[in-house]
Design a protein around this motif. Structure first.
Motif, PDB file in Angstrom:
ATOM      1  N   ARG A   1       0.808  -1.225   0.000  1.00  0.00           N
ATOM      2  CA  ARG A   1       0.000   0.000   0.000  1.00  0.00           C
ATOM      3  C   ARG A   1       0.838   1.271   0.000  1.00  0.00           C
ATOM      4  NH1 ARG A   1      -5.584  -0.188   1.516  1.00  0.00           N
ATOM      5  NH2 ARG A   1      -6.206  -2.350   1.466  1.00  0.00           N
ATOM      6  N   VAL A   2       1.901   1.296   0.778  1.00  0.00           N
ATOM      7  CA  VAL A   2       2.683   2.538   0.908  1.00  0.00           C
ATOM      8  C   VAL A   2       3.939   2.544   0.051  1.00  0.00           C
ATOM      9  CG1 VAL A   2       1.821   2.943   3.239  1.00  0.00           C
ATOM     10  CG2 VAL A   2       4.013   1.799   2.928  1.00  0.00           C
ATOM     11  N   GLY A   3       4.330   1.415  -0.463  1.00  0.00           N
ATOM     12  CA  GLY A   3       5.533   1.316  -1.287  1.00  0.00           C
ATOM     13  C   GLY A   3       6.667   0.637  -0.536  1.00  0.00           C
ATOM     14  N   MET A   4       7.394  -0.197  -1.262  1.00  0.00           N
ATOM     15  CA  MET A   4       8.481  -0.964  -0.645  1.00  0.00           C
ATOM     16  C   MET A   4       9.608  -0.063  -0.167  1.00  0.00           C
ATOM     17  SD  MET A   4       8.781  -4.287  -3.141  1.00  0.00           S
ATOM     18  CE  MET A   4       9.092  -3.302  -4.591  1.00  0.00           C
ATOM     19  N   LYS A   5       9.970   0.888  -0.994  1.00  0.00           N
ATOM     20  CA  LYS A   5      11.090   1.769  -0.668  1.00  0.00           C
ATOM     21  C   LYS A   5      10.790   2.591   0.585  1.00  0.00           C
ATOM     22  CE  LYS A   5      14.031   5.119  -3.029  1.00  0.00           C
ATOM     23  NZ  LYS A   5      14.208   5.853  -4.281  1.00  0.00           N
ATOM     24  N   ARG A   6       9.580   3.114   0.679  1.00  0.00           N
ATOM     25  CA  ARG A   6       9.190   3.914   1.838  1.00  0.00           C
ATOM     26  C   ARG A   6       9.192   3.066   3.107  1.00  0.00           C
ATOM     27  NH1 ARG A   6       3.837   7.140   1.261  1.00  0.00           N
ATOM     28  NH2 ARG A   6       5.205   8.405  -0.011  1.00  0.00           N
ATOM     29  N   LEU A   7       8.628   1.868   3.048  1.00  0.00           N
ATOM     30  CA  LEU A   7       8.606   1.005   4.233  1.00  0.00           C
ATOM     31  C   LEU A   7      10.020   0.594   4.634  1.00  0.00           C
ATOM     32  CD1 LEU A   7       6.739  -0.465   6.264  1.00  0.00           C
ATOM     33  CD2 LEU A   7       6.937  -2.458   4.786  1.00  0.00           C
ATOM     34  N   TYR A   8      10.863   0.321   3.656  1.00  0.00           N
ATOM     35  CA  TYR A   8      12.242  -0.067   3.946  1.00  0.00           C
ATOM     36  C   TYR A   8      12.971   1.062   4.676  1.00  0.00           C
ATOM     37  CZ  TYR A   8      16.748  -2.321   3.248  1.00  0.00           C
ATOM     38  OH  TYR A   8      17.957  -2.932   3.446  1.00  0.00           O
ATOM     39  N   ARG A   9      12.794   2.286   4.201  1.00  0.00           N
ATOM     40  CA  ARG A   9      13.454   3.432   4.843  1.00  0.00           C
ATOM     41  C   ARG A   9      12.947   3.655   6.264  1.00  0.00           C
ATOM     42  NH1 ARG A   9      13.828   7.740  -0.111  1.00  0.00           N
ATOM     43  NH2 ARG A   9      15.611   6.770  -1.114  1.00  0.00           N
ATOM     44  N   TRP A  10      11.641   3.554   6.464  1.00  0.00           N
ATOM     45  CA  TRP A  10      11.102   3.712   7.822  1.00  0.00           C
ATOM     46  C   TRP A  10      11.593   2.584   8.724  1.00  0.00           C
ATOM     47  CZ3 TRP A  10       9.567   7.854  10.052  1.00  0.00           C
ATOM     48  CH2 TRP A  10       9.036   8.890   9.297  1.00  0.00           C
ATOM     49  N   GLY A  11      11.744   1.392   8.171  1.00  0.00           N
ATOM     50  CA  GLY A  11      12.300   0.288   8.949  1.00  0.00           C
ATOM     51  C   GLY A  11      13.734   0.566   9.367  1.00  0.00           C
ATOM     52  N   GLN A  12      14.531   1.129   8.454  1.00  0.00           N
ATOM     53  CA  GLN A  12      15.910   1.489   8.790  1.00  0.00           C
ATOM     54  C   GLN A  12      15.949   2.520   9.915  1.00  0.00           C
ATOM     55  OE1 GLN A  12      17.247   2.758   4.862  1.00  0.00           O
ATOM     56  NE2 GLN A  12      18.851   1.200   4.961  1.00  0.00           N
ATOM     57  N   ILE A  13      15.116   3.531   9.787  1.00  0.00           N
ATOM     58  CA  ILE A  13      15.088   4.590  10.808  1.00  0.00           C
ATOM     59  C   ILE A  13      14.690   4.014  12.160  1.00  0.00           C
ATOM     60  CG2 ILE A  13      13.862   6.675  11.527  1.00  0.00           C
ATOM     61  CD1 ILE A  13      13.739   7.388   8.495  1.00  0.00           C
ATOM     62  N   LEU A  14      13.633   3.215  12.189  1.00  0.00           N
ATOM     63  CA  LEU A  14      13.166   2.638  13.451  1.00  0.00           C
ATOM     64  C   LEU A  14      14.205   1.696  14.042  1.00  0.00           C
ATOM     65  CD1 LEU A  14      10.899   2.366  15.519  1.00  0.00           C
ATOM     66  CD2 LEU A  14       9.934   0.543  14.104  1.00  0.00           C
ATOM     67  N   PHE A  15      14.836   0.888  13.208  1.00  0.00           N
ATOM     68  CA  PHE A  15      15.843  -0.051  13.688  1.00  0.00           C
ATOM     69  C   PHE A  15      17.015   0.690  14.316  1.00  0.00           C
ATOM     70  CE2 PHE A  15      19.610  -2.708  13.223  1.00  0.00           C
ATOM     71  CZ  PHE A  15      19.162  -3.910  13.747  1.00  0.00           C
ATOM     72  N   CYS A  16      17.528   1.691  13.635  1.00  0.00           N
ATOM     73  CA  CYS A  16      18.694   2.436  14.153  1.00  0.00           C
ATOM     74  C   CYS A  16      18.343   3.227  15.403  1.00  0.00           C
ATOM     75  CB  CYS A  16      19.241   3.358  13.075  1.00  0.00           C
ATOM     76  SG  CYS A  16      19.993   2.463  11.709  1.00  0.00           S
ATOM     77  N   PHE A  17      17.187   3.880  15.414  1.00  0.00           N
ATOM     78  CA  PHE A  17      16.764   4.626  16.598  1.00  0.00           C
ATOM     79  C   PHE A  17      16.609   3.689  17.794  1.00  0.00           C
ATOM     80  CE2 PHE A  17      13.236   6.047  19.294  1.00  0.00           C
ATOM     81  CZ  PHE A  17      13.771   7.240  19.777  1.00  0.00           C
ATOM     82  N   SER A  18      15.981   2.546  17.559  1.00  0.00           N
ATOM     83  CA  SER A  18      15.761   1.580  18.644  1.00  0.00           C
ATOM     84  C   SER A  18      17.069   0.983  19.141  1.00  0.00           C
ATOM     85  CB  SER A  18      14.838   0.458  18.177  1.00  0.00           C
ATOM     86  OG  SER A  18      13.604   0.990  17.779  1.00  0.00           O
ATOM     87  N   ALA A  19      18.043   0.814  18.269  1.00  0.00           N
ATOM     88  CA  ALA A  19      19.356   0.320  18.699  1.00  0.00           C
ATOM     89  C   ALA A  19      19.984   1.307  19.668  1.00  0.00           C
ATOM     90  CB  ALA A  19      20.260   0.095  17.492  1.00  0.00           C
ATOM     91  N   GLY A  20      19.847   2.592  19.386  1.00  0.00           N
ATOM     92  CA  GLY A  20      20.344   3.612  20.302  1.00  0.00           C
ATOM     93  C   GLY A  20      19.618   3.596  21.629  1.00  0.00           C
ATOM     94  N   VAL A  21      18.315   3.381  21.585  1.00  0.00           N
ATOM     95  CA  VAL A  21      17.522   3.298  22.820  1.00  0.00           C
ATOM     96  C   VAL A  21      17.951   2.075  23.630  1.00  0.00           C
ATOM     97  CG1 VAL A  21      15.177   2.974  23.721  1.00  0.00           C
ATOM     98  CG2 VAL A  21      15.579   4.581  21.856  1.00  0.00           C
ATOM     99  N   CYS A  22      18.207   0.959  22.952  1.00  0.00           N
ATOM    100  CA  CYS A  22      18.680  -0.249  23.648  1.00  0.00           C
ATOM    101  C   CYS A  22      19.999   0.021  24.370  1.00  0.00           C
ATOM    102  CB  CYS A  22      18.877  -1.404  22.663  1.00  0.00           C
ATOM    103  SG  CYS A  22      17.368  -2.122  22.035  1.00  0.00           S
ATOM    104  N   PHE A  23      20.845   0.803  23.771  1.00  0.00           N
ATOM    105  CA  PHE A  23      22.144   1.110  24.363  1.00  0.00           C
ATOM    106  C   PHE A  23      21.988   1.814  25.711  1.00  0.00           C
ATOM    107  CE2 PHE A  23      25.804   3.975  24.890  1.00  0.00           C
ATOM    108  CZ  PHE A  23      26.831   3.047  24.886  1.00  0.00           C
ATOM    109  N   PHE A  24      20.980   2.647  25.840  1.00  0.00           N
ATOM    110  CA  PHE A  24      20.782   3.415  27.065  1.00  0.00           C
ATOM    111  C   PHE A  24      19.801   2.767  28.039  1.00  0.00           C
ATOM    112  CE2 PHE A  24      22.207   6.680  24.039  1.00  0.00           C
ATOM    113  CZ  PHE A  24      23.333   7.111  24.733  1.00  0.00           C
ATOM    114  N   ALA A  25      19.327   1.565  27.748  1.00  0.00           N
ATOM    115  CA  ALA A  25      18.363   0.883  28.626  1.00  0.00           C
ATOM    116  C   ALA A  25      19.007   0.555  29.968  1.00  0.00           C
ATOM    117  CB  ALA A  25      17.858  -0.390  27.960  1.00  0.00           C
ATOM    118  N   GLU A  26      18.307   0.890  31.044  1.00  0.00           N
ATOM    119  CA  GLU A  26      18.818   0.626  32.385  1.00  0.00           C
ATOM    120  C   GLU A  26      17.973  -0.373  33.155  1.00  0.00           C
ATOM    121  OE1 GLU A  26      19.752   4.124  34.558  1.00  0.00           O
ATOM    122  OE2 GLU A  26      20.865   5.005  32.895  1.00  0.00           O
TER     123      GLU A  26
END
Length: 181
Positions: free
Chosen positions: A120-145
């Motif tokens: 529905r939204v396009g493969m390229k758009r979903l792939y990019r949002w997945g990259q952003i979410l994955f990288c942001f969440s990796a940073g959040v995991c780093f600071f998890a206490e």
């Protein structure tokens, strides 16, 4: 909003939709907003554009391969780091295994729904949002206490990984011309 492309196949008009499914004109179809491809995506599916040019093709496949490798390494390295994670968070090693379980569960549960969303939204758009979410969440995991905070961050990271994984094979098809597959 997208547009329909009319093409002739064996003497009758067919409509080519988002997934490349041919429907004979007059078939009952319900169209919803976002269901049809945008102009440039529709031209790719109709055959006017087949794959990327050679230099771009190699860079695109390299980027897909590196991202997929990163997803696999992320899952693997966590298993190795579990004793250290348990120690740093002050939890039992058996409880720290939940970080692996949450990641795998969210990944498996969201692959198919996200594939439908990509249509529905396009493969390229979903792939990019997945990259952003994955990288942001990796940073959040780093600071998890705490373990619950880490579990939520890992679930978000898995959602990003799922968004990338569900379209990787389809993007490979879009990158290479059909005579090379």
């Amino acid at each position: 909003c997208g547009s329909l492309h009319l093409r002739w196949a064996s003497g009758k008009a067919d409509l080519r939709l988002i997934l490349g499914v041919n429907l004979t004109v007059g078939s009952p179809v319900n169209f919803e907003p976002g269901e049809l491809k945008r102009e440039e995506e529709a031209s790719h599916m109709s055959g006017t554009s087949d794959g990327l040019p050679t230099p771009r093709r190699y860079f695109a496949i390299l980027a897909l391969s590196l991202n997929l490798s990163l997803l696999v390494i992320d899952s693997t390295i966590l298993s190795v780091a579990l004793p250290n994670i348990a120690r740093d968070l002050g939890v039992d090693a058996a409880d720290a295994v939940a970080t692996v379980t949450v990641y795998q569960l969210v990944l498996v549960m969201t692959l198919l729904p996200l594939s439908g969303l990509a249509a529905r939204v396009g493969m390229k758009r979903l792939y990019r949002w997945g990259q952003i979410l994955f990288c942001f969440s990796a940073g959040v995991c780093f600071f998890a206490e705490s373990l619950p905070f880490l579990l939520v961050a890992r679930a978000m990271q898995s959602l990003g990984a799922s968004a990338m994984m569900c379209v990787t094979s389809a993007l490979v098809r879009a990158i290479y011309p059909s005579n090379r597959l």
